[in-house]
Design a protein around this motif. Structure first.
Motif, PDB file in Angstrom:
ATOM      1  N   SER A   5       0.834  -1.202   0.000  1.00 10.54           N
ATOM      2  CA  SER A   5       0.000   0.000   0.000  1.00 10.54           C
ATOM      3  C   SER A   5       0.870   1.254   0.000  1.00 10.54           C
ATOM      4  O   SER A   5       0.611   2.201  -0.747  1.00 10.54           O
ATOM      5  CB  SER A   5      -0.913  -0.009   1.227  1.00 10.54           C
ATOM      6  N   LEU A   6       1.898   1.265   0.827  1.00 15.12           N
ATOM      7  CA  LEU A   6       2.802   2.417   0.879  1.00 15.12           C
ATOM      8  C   LEU A   6       3.497   2.608  -0.466  1.00 15.12           C
ATOM      9  O   LEU A   6       3.601   3.727  -0.970  1.00 15.12           O
ATOM     10  CB  LEU A   6       3.831   2.257   1.998  1.00 15.12           C
ATOM     11  N   ALA A   7       3.943   1.520  -1.074  1.00 14.63           N
ATOM     12  CA  ALA A   7       4.626   1.609  -2.372  1.00 14.63           C
ATOM     13  C   ALA A   7       3.709   2.208  -3.432  1.00 14.63           C
ATOM     14  O   ALA A   7       4.120   3.082  -4.199  1.00 14.63           O
ATOM     15  CB  ALA A   7       5.127   0.233  -2.803  1.00 14.63           C
ATOM     16  N   ARG A   8       2.460   1.750  -3.491  1.00 16.54           N
ATOM     17  CA  ARG A   8       1.511   2.284  -4.480  1.00 16.54           C
ATOM     18  C   ARG A   8       1.270   3.775  -4.239  1.00 16.54           C
ATOM     19  O   ARG A   8       1.276   4.572  -5.174  1.00 16.54           O
ATOM     20  CB  ARG A   8       0.192   1.519  -4.432  1.00 16.54           C
ATOM     21  N   ASP A  35       6.738   7.287   8.691  1.00 18.17           N
ATOM     22  CA  ASP A  35       7.972   7.965   9.087  1.00 18.17           C
ATOM     23  C   ASP A  35       9.030   7.790   7.996  1.00 18.17           C
ATOM     24  O   ASP A  35       8.875   6.981   7.079  1.00 18.17           O
ATOM     25  CB  ASP A  35       8.468   7.509  10.467  1.00 18.17           C
ATOM     26  N   GLU A  36      10.080   8.586   8.097  1.00 15.32           N
ATOM     27  CA  GLU A  36      11.100   8.613   7.058  1.00 15.32           C
ATOM     28  C   GLU A  36      11.758   7.248   6.866  1.00 15.32           C
ATOM     29  O   GLU A  36      12.022   6.836   5.733  1.00 15.32           O
ATOM     30  CB  GLU A  36      12.149   9.671   7.398  1.00 15.32           C
ATOM     31  N   GLU A  37      12.028   6.523   7.937  1.00 17.56           N
ATOM     32  CA  GLU A  37      12.677   5.216   7.809  1.00 17.56           C
ATOM     33  C   GLU A  37      11.769   4.223   7.070  1.00 17.56           C
ATOM     34  O   GLU A  37      12.249   3.430   6.258  1.00 17.56           O
ATOM     35  CB  GLU A  37      13.082   4.661   9.172  1.00 17.56           C
ATOM     36  N   GLN A  38      10.462   4.269   7.314  1.00 19.73           N
ATOM     37  CA  GLN A  38       9.535   3.401   6.582  1.00 19.73           C
ATOM     38  C   GLN A  38       9.574   3.731   5.094  1.00 19.73           C
ATOM     39  O   GLN A  38       9.578   2.833   4.244  1.00 19.73           O
ATOM     40  CB  GLN A  38       8.103   3.576   7.098  1.00 19.73           C
ATOM     41  N   LEU A  39       9.604   5.000   4.772  1.00 17.84           N
ATOM     42  CA  LEU A  39       9.646   5.425   3.375  1.00 17.84           C
ATOM     43  C   LEU A  39      10.940   4.950   2.718  1.00 17.84           C
ATOM     44  O   LEU A  39      10.914   4.390   1.616  1.00 17.84           O
ATOM     45  CB  LEU A  39       9.536   6.949   3.262  1.00 17.84           C
ATOM     46  N   LEU A  40      12.066   5.134   3.392  1.00 16.61           N
ATOM     47  CA  LEU A  40      13.349   4.704   2.833  1.00 16.61           C
ATOM     48  C   LEU A  40      13.405   3.191   2.669  1.00 16.61           C
ATOM     49  O   LEU A  40      13.929   2.693   1.667  1.00 16.61           O
ATOM     50  CB  LEU A  40      14.503   5.210   3.703  1.00 16.61           C
ATOM     51  N   GLU A  41      12.854   2.449   3.621  1.00 10.95           N
ATOM     52  CA  GLU A  41      12.822   0.984   3.494  1.00 10.95           C
ATOM     53  C   GLU A  41      11.948   0.580   2.319  1.00 10.95           C
ATOM     54  O   GLU A  41      12.278  -0.344   1.569  1.00 10.95           O
ATOM     55  CB  GLU A  41      12.332   0.329   4.782  1.00 10.95           C
ATOM     56  N   ASP A  47      13.652  -0.881  -5.072  1.00  9.98           N
ATOM     57  CA  ASP A  47      14.901  -0.946  -5.832  1.00  9.98           C
ATOM     58  C   ASP A  47      15.389  -2.394  -5.933  1.00  9.98           C
ATOM     59  O   ASP A  47      15.685  -2.882  -7.026  1.00  9.98           O
ATOM     60  CB  ASP A  47      15.954  -0.063  -5.173  1.00  9.98           C
ATOM     61  N   ARG A  48      15.444  -3.094  -4.804  1.00  5.55           N
ATOM     62  CA  ARG A  48      15.931  -4.485  -4.793  1.00  5.55           C
ATOM     63  C   ARG A  48      15.063  -5.393  -5.648  1.00  5.55           C
ATOM     64  O   ARG A  48      15.568  -6.306  -6.293  1.00  5.55           O
ATOM     65  CB  ARG A  48      15.975  -5.031  -3.362  1.00  5.55           C
ATOM     66  N   SER A  49      13.765  -5.152  -5.665  1.00  2.28           N
ATOM     67  CA  SER A  49      12.842  -6.012  -6.412  1.00  2.28           C
ATOM     68  C   SER A  49      12.766  -5.657  -7.893  1.00  2.28           C
ATOM     69  O   SER A  49      12.079  -6.326  -8.660  1.00  2.28           O
ATOM     70  CB  SER A  49      11.448  -5.942  -5.790  1.00  2.28           C
ATOM     71  N   GLY A  50      13.445  -4.589  -8.293  1.00  2.00           N
ATOM     72  CA  GLY A  50      13.438  -4.182  -9.697  1.00  2.00           C
ATOM     73  C   GLY A  50      12.205  -3.397 -10.111  1.00  2.00           C
ATOM     74  O   GLY A  50      12.007  -3.131 -11.287  1.00  2.00           O
ATOM     75  N   GLN A  51      11.376  -3.009  -9.155  1.00  2.00           N
ATOM     76  CA  GLN A  51      10.168  -2.252  -9.472  1.00  2.00           C
ATOM     77  C   GLN A  51      10.442  -0.771  -9.650  1.00  2.00           C
ATOM     78  O   GLN A  51       9.595  -0.034 -10.149  1.00  2.00           O
ATOM     79  CB  GLN A  51       9.133  -2.433  -8.363  1.00  2.00           C
ATOM     80  N   LEU A  52      11.605  -0.325  -9.235  1.00  2.84           N
ATOM     81  CA  LEU A  52      11.978   1.088  -9.305  1.00  2.84           C
ATOM     82  C   LEU A  52      13.365   1.172  -9.913  1.00  2.84           C
ATOM     83  O   LEU A  52      14.284   0.494  -9.456  1.00  2.84           O
ATOM     84  CB  LEU A  52      11.980   1.674  -7.882  1.00  2.84           C
ATOM     85  N   SER A  53      13.517   1.960 -10.952  1.00  4.10           N
ATOM     86  CA  SER A  53      14.833   2.032 -11.603  1.00  4.10           C
ATOM     87  C   SER A  53      15.627   3.270 -11.207  1.00  4.10           C
ATOM     88  O   SER A  53      16.847   3.249 -11.254  1.00  4.10           O
ATOM     89  CB  SER A  53      14.681   1.980 -13.125  1.00  4.10           C
ATOM     90  N   ARG A  54      14.960   4.347 -10.822  1.00  3.02           N
ATOM     91  CA  ARG A  54      15.703   5.535 -10.418  1.00  3.02           C
ATOM     92  C   ARG A  54      14.802   6.489  -9.659  1.00  3.02           C
ATOM     93  O   ARG A  54      13.588   6.462  -9.805  1.00  3.02           O
ATOM     94  CB  ARG A  54      16.322   6.251 -11.613  1.00  3.02           C
ATOM     95  N   ILE A  55      15.448   7.313  -8.857  1.00  2.25           N
ATOM     96  CA  ILE A  55      14.790   8.422  -8.173  1.00  2.25           C
ATOM     97  C   ILE A  55      15.624   9.638  -8.507  1.00  2.25           C
ATOM     98  O   ILE A  55      16.832   9.648  -8.260  1.00  2.25           O
ATOM     99  CB  ILE A  55      14.767   8.232  -6.643  1.00  2.25           C
ATOM    100  N   GLY A  56      15.014  10.641  -9.071  1.00  2.00           N
ATOM    101  CA  GLY A  56      15.768  11.840  -9.383  1.00  2.00           C
ATOM    102  C   GLY A  56      15.032  12.732 -10.342  1.00  2.00           C
ATOM    103  O   GLY A  56      13.985  12.370 -10.883  1.00  2.00           O
TER     104      GLY A  56
END
Length: 152
Positions: A5-8, A35-41, A47-56
């Protein structure tokens, strides 16, 4: 908090308009109610699962220097090696394989056109392959955001 849910919600809300502030991840977390740590996790998981290729950011290249789309016709047995070489350049911000005679495509961005010419020349010297250079003539603005459905 459910990671899916957070990812979506994260991807729906911040495909565009990441906060421009000293602590963007904290601001994003606040907006999403975590919280910020939840967002970063969550970002690490994506990133690890390949669902996100970049942030920027995405910059208007004509205001920041020069850019061109380039392609190489790479023998299939050399594709991985040549792709790794192309990706070593900090000027390369996309590098991907396609099913075509020109099967390796990449975007170069640099301070000016002569700089891009030097990179293309160096790649030709290194690989023995002549790059197809396709500088943009006309800009077309498209929205590359995709709604991921309802995100509770």
């Amino acid at each position: 908090m459910d990671m899916g849910s957070l990812a979506r919600r994260l991807m729906n809300r911040f495909q565009h308009g990441m906060p421009l502030c000293p602590e963007p991840y904290r601001e994003m977390a606040s907006t999403l109610g975590c919280d910020e740590e939840q967002l970063l996790e969550c970002l690490r998981h994506l990133d690890r699962s390949g669902q996100l290729s970049r942030i920027g950011p995405v910059f208007e290249h004509s205001r920041a220097g020069a850019s061109t789309l380039a392609a190489l016709a790479v023998p299939v047995e050399r594709l991985q090696q040549v792709a790794e070489r192309v990706s070593q350049y900090p000027e390369v911000n996309h590098n991907y394989a396609r099913e075509h005679a020109y099967n390796l495509w990449f975007v170069l961005t640099g301070p000016d056109r002569p700089h891009l010419d030097r990179v293309l020349d160096e790649l030709q010297q290194d690989t023995g392959l002549a790059p197809l250079d396709l500088p943009m003539l006309t800009a077309y603005r498209i929205d590359l955001g995709f709604a991921l459905g309802d995100a509770p």
